[in-house]
Structure formats: structure tokens, C-alpha cells
Design a protein around this motif. Structure first.
Motif, PDB file in Angstrom:
ATOM      1  N   SER A 145       0.852  -1.198   0.000  1.00  0.00           N
ATOM      2  CA  SER A 145       0.000   0.000   0.000  1.00  0.00           C
ATOM      3  C   SER A 145       0.884   1.242   0.000  1.00  0.00           C
ATOM      4  CB  SER A 145      -0.916   0.009   1.219  1.00  0.00           C
ATOM      5  OG  SER A 145      -0.173   0.186   2.409  1.00  0.00           O
ATOM      6  N   ALA A 146       0.343   2.313  -0.530  1.00  0.00           N
ATOM      7  CA  ALA A 146       1.114   3.566  -0.610  1.00  0.00           C
ATOM      8  C   ALA A 146       1.513   4.043   0.786  1.00  0.00           C
ATOM      9  CB  ALA A 146       0.294   4.631  -1.332  1.00  0.00           C
ATOM     10  N   ALA A 147       0.587   3.991   1.731  1.00  0.00           N
ATOM     11  CA  ALA A 147       0.885   4.443   3.093  1.00  0.00           C
ATOM     12  C   ALA A 147       1.900   3.520   3.758  1.00  0.00           C
ATOM     13  CB  ALA A 147      -0.390   4.502   3.929  1.00  0.00           C
ATOM     14  N   LEU A 163     -15.633  -3.656   3.733  1.00  0.00           N
ATOM     15  CA  LEU A 163     -15.541  -4.537   2.570  1.00  0.00           C
ATOM     16  C   LEU A 163     -16.127  -5.914   2.870  1.00  0.00           C
ATOM     17  CD1 LEU A 163     -14.365  -4.266  -0.309  1.00  0.00           C
ATOM     18  CD2 LEU A 163     -12.372  -5.484   0.525  1.00  0.00           C
ATOM     19  N   GLY A 164     -15.907  -6.405   4.068  1.00  0.00           N
ATOM     20  CA  GLY A 164     -16.464  -7.696   4.462  1.00  0.00           C
ATOM     21  C   GLY A 164     -17.981  -7.683   4.420  1.00  0.00           C
ATOM     22  N   ILE A 210      -8.347  -4.553  -0.193  1.00  0.00           N
ATOM     23  CA  ILE A 210      -8.030  -3.695   0.957  1.00  0.00           C
ATOM     24  C   ILE A 210      -6.927  -2.705   0.593  1.00  0.00           C
ATOM     25  CG2 ILE A 210      -7.083  -3.690   3.312  1.00  0.00           C
ATOM     26  CD1 ILE A 210     -10.013  -4.591   3.147  1.00  0.00           C
ATOM     27  N   ILE A 211      -5.909  -3.169  -0.130  1.00  0.00           N
ATOM     28  CA  ILE A 211      -4.817  -2.276  -0.545  1.00  0.00           C
ATOM     29  C   ILE A 211      -5.369  -1.136  -1.397  1.00  0.00           C
ATOM     30  CG2 ILE A 211      -2.738  -2.098  -1.972  1.00  0.00           C
ATOM     31  CD1 ILE A 211      -2.018  -4.952  -0.983  1.00  0.00           C
ATOM     32  N   HIS A 212      -6.215  -1.473  -2.380  1.00  0.00           N
ATOM     33  CA  HIS A 212      -6.787  -0.432  -3.243  1.00  0.00           C
ATOM     34  C   HIS A 212      -7.662   0.534  -2.442  1.00  0.00           C
ATOM     35  CE1 HIS A 212      -5.186  -2.285  -6.804  1.00  0.00           C
ATOM     36  NE2 HIS A 212      -5.849  -3.418  -6.583  1.00  0.00           N
ATOM     37  N   ALA A 213      -8.486   0.001  -1.560  1.00  0.00           N
ATOM     38  CA  ALA A 213      -9.345   0.862  -0.740  1.00  0.00           C
ATOM     39  C   ALA A 213      -8.512   1.733   0.186  1.00  0.00           C
ATOM     40  CB  ALA A 213     -10.331   0.009   0.061  1.00  0.00           C
TER      41      ALA A 213
END
Length: 187
Positions: free
Chosen positions: A50-52, A144-145, A174-177
């Protein structure tokens, strides 16, 4: 006579309805799924991709490099003191040599303490980064779940998932979100 035949038939019909209702309540219906959907998320992959997570890792690496410079300068100073003591130690008086030896030992202890302190600091910062990411991601995992109809979402590493189909892996979602949420937060 007619009444005597009617009572057992009504009793049989009512009994059949009750048994039918009971069987219908315990048997799975076409509307409810036979299996509960279970998914998983690989938090380590979220941190790595992920970016963060990447930004936090880069920040930790910068801090680690600065700490390493500090340790290297201490090590160089100790090496210089040790070489001086070896070269000039024979020329010094016993008291002067003992003083230099004690100073060197004190500096070695200080350097060891510094390394321990820096390692503890780095570990605490890494744990804080992980806690922040987990806090940010946990809400996304719940959202998401629910959206995808999962009854349970596990963490891949800590829950010891030995096998899981790729279609229950929510990590990329999750990574995209998380990346989208991070971008929105910066604006």
C-alpha cells in the motif's frame, strides 16, 4: 361414524403440517447459503504494497540510516581510542594507561547502551506504524467484508491459515481501498 374417521385424518394432517414445518425450519433453504463465507487479509502484504505502508517503511529506513550513522561514528571513535591505547600504551605510565583503559571501557558501555536505545526506539516506531495501519485498515476490512457478504475475515499470518482459495483473499481489495482513502486524506 363419519366423525370417528374425520378426527384421525385431521390429527394426521395437523401432525404432517407440524413435522413439515419443523423439517422446513431445520433444512437449509434456497435463500440462505449452505456455507458461511470466510475471507482473509494478509496484513504484511498490505504494509508492503500500500502507498501508506511503503511511505511508512521508507520513513523507518531513513530513521534507521540516521541511527546507523550515529552508531558508526561511535564505533570509529572507539576504534581510534583502542588503536591509540595499543600504540601509545607502552609509553604511558601505569596510572595513565589504566585511566585510558577505563575511559575506553566506559565508552564501549555507552556505545552498547546507545545501540540498545536506538534499537528499542526503532522497534517502538515500527510497532506504532503497524498499529496505525491496522487501525486504518480495520474499518476498511469491516466495510468490505459487509459489502461482499463475508461472515468472517481472518488475518492470514496470525490466524495460521494453511490453505485459502484466491477468491477469498481480500488483500488486494483492501490495498486499493486503503490507497484510495489515503489519497482522499491528503487532499
Amino acid at each position: 361414524m363419519r366423525r370417528s374417521r374425520l378426527v384421525p385424518m385431521v390429527a394426521l394432517l395437523v401432525g404432517g403440517l407440524v413435522v413439515g414445518m419443523w423439517l422446513g425450519a431445520t433444512a437449509p433453504s434456497a435463500q440462505t447459503p449452505n456455507a458461511t463465507r470466510v475471507g482473509f487479509v494478509d496484513i504484511q502484504r498490505v504494509l508492503a504494497r500500500s502507498a501508506a505502508g511503503v511511505a511508512a517503511r521508507e520513513q523507518l529506513e531513513k530513521e534507521k540510516a540516521a541511527m546507523q550513522k550515529q552508531v558508526d561514528s561511535q564505533r570509529a571513535e572507539l576504534e581510534k581510542m583502542r588503536e591509540d591505547l595499543e600504540k601509545k600504551g607502552q609509553l604511558l605510565s601505569a596510572d595513565a594507561r589504566r585511566e585510558k583503559q577505563e575511559l575506553l571501557e566506559r565508552k564501549v558501555r555507552d556505545a552498547r547502551r546507545l545501540v540498545d536505545d536506538l534499537q528499542n526506539t526503532l522497534q517502538k516506531k515500527e510497532e506504532a506504524m503497524l498499529a496505525k495501519v491496522l487501525q486504518d485498515v480495520s474499518g476498511l476490512i469491516q466495510k468490505l467484508g459487509k459489502e461482499k457478504g463475508y461472515a468472517l475475515v481472518l488475518e492470514r499470518q496470525r490466524s495460521s491459515v494453511l490453505y485459502a482459495s484466491a477468491d477469498v483473499d481480500l488483500t488486494d481489495d483492501i490495498i486499493h481501498a486503503y490507497d484510495d482513502e489515503t489519497k482522499k486524506g491528503k487532499k
